[in-house]
Design an enzyme around this catalytic site. Structure first.
Site: not given
Length: 147
Positions: A72, A11-12, A98, A24, A19, A105, A75, A96
């Protein structure tokens, strides 16, 4: 026929480049896809590149099968047991990725349900992390196992 790698984005991530660029970066998802295709082609791999904001669509994509998966989960790394379970039963190498360093974070981002079933996790390398993930996945598909 060349093996196909699923590069799956949660998502996103469709908003990359717009964003929160301070977190990012300014690279778009389309630019990341182009980079992934170049790296994969250099290793004789095809790419099925997808993004969805919907958990079930990500699970469905994993269940369709691929030679390996770069994911990725965004969330969903922190919330989705369904995605974790789909990945656990995929039976292929998984890396994976990110964009940000999750450990720098918020505390709720420090735990990834999907990391526990991944062969490797790359975080904090920005868009370049996808290229690193594909390089590692290519090595795993070639039978190389890190020490």
């Amino acid at each position: 026929m060349q093996p196909t790698v699923l590069v799956l984005n949660g998502p996103n991530l469709n908003l990359l480049g717009q964003r929160e660029p301070e977190l990012y970066g300014t690279v778009t998802l389309a630019e990341i896809e182009a980079r992934c295709r170049t790296v994969a082609a250099g290793h004789g791999l095809g790419v099925d590149f997808r993004q969805s904001n919907h958990e079930g669509a990500l699970v469905d994509a994993v269940q369709e099968g691929a030679a390996g998966i770069v994911i990725n989960p965004a969330a969903y790394a922190h919330t989705s047991i369904a995605l974790r379970d789909a990945l656990a039963t995929a039976g292929v190498p998984i890396v994976e990725v990110h964009l940000t360093n999750l450990h720098r974070r918020e505390a709720f981002r420090h735990t990834s349900h999907t990391a526990a079933i991944s062969d490797a996790v790359i975080c904090g390398a920005g868009a370049h992390g996808y290229e690193l993930a594909l390089l590692h996945l290519a090595a795993l598909l070639d039978g190389e196992r890190p020490a």
